[in-house]
Write an enzyme that holds these catalytic residues in place. Structure first.
Site, PDB file in Angstrom:
ATOM      1  N   HIS A  30      -2.556   6.576 -10.136  1.00 20.04           N
ATOM      2  CA  HIS A  30      -3.558   5.502 -10.070  1.00 20.04           C
ATOM      3  C   HIS A  30      -4.065   5.137 -11.473  1.00 20.04           C
ATOM      4  CE1 HIS A  30      -4.469   7.258  -5.860  1.00 20.04           C
ATOM      5  NE2 HIS A  30      -3.945   6.069  -5.646  1.00 20.04           N
ATOM      6  N   LYS A  34      -8.311   6.592  10.081  1.00 18.76           N
ATOM      7  CA  LYS A  34      -7.606   7.463   9.135  1.00 18.76           C
ATOM      8  C   LYS A  34      -8.451   8.698   8.841  1.00 18.76           C
ATOM      9  CE  LYS A  34      -4.634   6.143   5.297  1.00 18.76           C
ATOM     10  NZ  LYS A  34      -4.412   5.161   4.240  1.00 18.76           N
ATOM     11  N   ARG A  88       5.951   2.024  -6.578  1.00 14.27           N
ATOM     12  CA  ARG A  88       6.658   3.249  -6.975  1.00 14.27           C
ATOM     13  C   ARG A  88       8.126   3.231  -6.631  1.00 14.27           C
ATOM     14  NH1 ARG A  88       2.193   6.866  -4.099  1.00 14.27           N
ATOM     15  NH2 ARG A  88       2.266   4.965  -2.864  1.00 14.27           N
ATOM     16  N   SER A 142      -1.205  10.746  -3.745  1.00 13.13           N
ATOM     17  CA  SER A 142      -2.374  11.507  -3.279  1.00 13.13           C
ATOM     18  C   SER A 142      -1.956  12.520  -2.223  1.00 13.13           C
ATOM     19  CB  SER A 142      -3.425  10.561  -2.696  1.00 13.13           C
ATOM     20  OG  SER A 142      -3.959   9.740  -3.684  1.00 13.13           O
TER      21      SER A 142
HETATM   22  P1  ADP Z   1      -3.070   3.047  -0.031  1.00 13.00           P
HETATM   23  O1  ADP Z   1      -3.374   3.869   1.187  1.00 13.00           O
HETATM   24  O2  ADP Z   1      -3.716   1.701  -0.021  1.00 13.00           O
HETATM   25  O3  ADP Z   1      -1.605   2.992  -0.410  1.00 13.00           O
HETATM   26  P2  ADP Z   1      -3.357   4.791  -2.324  1.00 13.00           P
HETATM   27  O4  ADP Z   1      -4.599   5.398  -2.869  1.00 13.00           O
HETATM   28  O5  ADP Z   1      -2.280   5.713  -1.856  1.00 13.00           O
HETATM   29  O6  ADP Z   1      -3.835   3.832  -1.183  1.00 13.00           O
HETATM   30  O7  ADP Z   1      -2.695   3.821  -3.392  1.00 13.00           O
HETATM   31  C1  ADP Z   1      -3.422   2.763  -3.993  1.00 13.00           C
HETATM   32  C2  ADP Z   1      -2.507   1.977  -4.924  1.00 13.00           C
HETATM   33  O8  ADP Z   1      -2.075   2.823  -5.982  1.00 13.00           O
HETATM   34  C3  ADP Z   1      -1.220   1.463  -4.264  1.00 13.00           C
HETATM   35  O9  ADP Z   1      -0.913   0.190  -4.799  1.00 13.00           O
HETATM   36  C4  ADP Z   1      -0.177   2.449  -4.697  1.00 13.00           C
HETATM   37  O10 ADP Z   1       1.123   1.878  -4.730  1.00 13.00           O
HETATM   38  C5  ADP Z   1      -0.666   2.773  -6.090  1.00 13.00           C
HETATM   39  N1  ADP Z   1      -0.166   4.070  -6.541  1.00 13.00           N
HETATM   40  C6  ADP Z   1      -0.426   5.291  -6.033  1.00 13.00           C
HETATM   41  N2  ADP Z   1       0.248   6.254  -6.700  1.00 13.00           N
HETATM   42  C7  ADP Z   1       0.956   5.609  -7.664  1.00 13.00           C
HETATM   43  C8  ADP Z   1       1.889   6.020  -8.693  1.00 13.00           C
HETATM   44  N3  ADP Z   1       2.223   7.294  -8.850  1.00 13.00           N
HETATM   45  N4  ADP Z   1       2.411   5.079  -9.498  1.00 13.00           N
HETATM   46  C9  ADP Z   1       2.083   3.770  -9.322  1.00 13.00           C
HETATM   47  N5  ADP Z   1       1.231   3.308  -8.381  1.00 13.00           N
HETATM   48  C10 ADP Z   1       0.685   4.210  -7.573  1.00 13.00           C
END
Ligand code: ADP
Length: 153
Positions: A18, A42, A91, A128
């Site tokens: 993030h 969720k 990703r 995450s």
């Molecule tokens: P969601 O449940 O909305 O996917 P996340 O917290 O998992 O929430 O992700 C929020 C954003 O961060 C998304 O656009 C996701 O693709 C991006 N993201 C998460 N991890 C990475 C990473 N390692 N590299 C690039 N973007 C990431």
């Protein structure tokens, strides 16, 4: 014109994946709202207060960044706050397919444009859910999350 974007997500917890996206987006925007989505269906590992506190701690010295939580549609949040852009990270091909449909819908629904940044090679594998698994099982997550949040865990 000020360039303002919303970065929506679960941030359960915030990871170096993030922060890579956020840090690379900051030069592109004047203001960035990190918006923690609350979905009542969720289950989260960290409660909303803690997730907010962790992100605030990471960006406490950056006046461009604000952290909020929200329910409902991201486009409605964008309209309410008058932020015309959504920021998302990509990703892998699965992210692309999923995000493509959402971004096209958000444009049709709310005339909100989505800006994508590609994951960095050093952080592309971080999610995450992997962090939560390691944390649950007593492993070391210090190389996967911003160091500022370690004190909360
Ligand atoms: P969601 O449940 O909305 O996917 P996340 O917290 O998992 O929430 O992700 C929020 C954003 O961060 C998304 O656009 C996701 O693709 C991006 N993201 C998460 N991890 C990475 C990473 N390692 N590299 C690039 N973007 C990431």
């Amino acid at each position: 014109m000020t360039r303002k974007a919303v970065f929506p997500g679960s941030f359960d917890p915030i990871t170096l994946g993030h922060t890579d996206i956020i840090n690379r987006a900051l030069p592109l925007f004047d203001e960035l709202i990190i918006a923690i989505g609350i979905n009542i269906n969720k289950k989260y590992m960290f409660d909303i207060e803690l997730r907010t506190k962790m992100i605030e701690e990471v960006y406490k010295n950056n006046p461009k960044v604000k952290v909020i939580s929200y329910t409902g549609l991201t486009v409605d949040l964008c309209h309410k706050k008058n932020f015309p852009y959504i920021l998302r990270g990509l990703r892998n091909p699965a992210d692309f397919e999923f995000e493509k449909a959402i971004a096209q819908t958000n444009r049709k629904l709310g005339n909100v444009e989505t800006v994508f940044l590609l994951t960095g090679p050093e952080t592309s594998y971080i999610s995450s859910s992997i962090v939560r698994d390691i944390y649950k099982n007593g492993g070391d997550i210090s190389g996967l999350v911003p160091k500022e949040i370690l004190k909360f865990l």
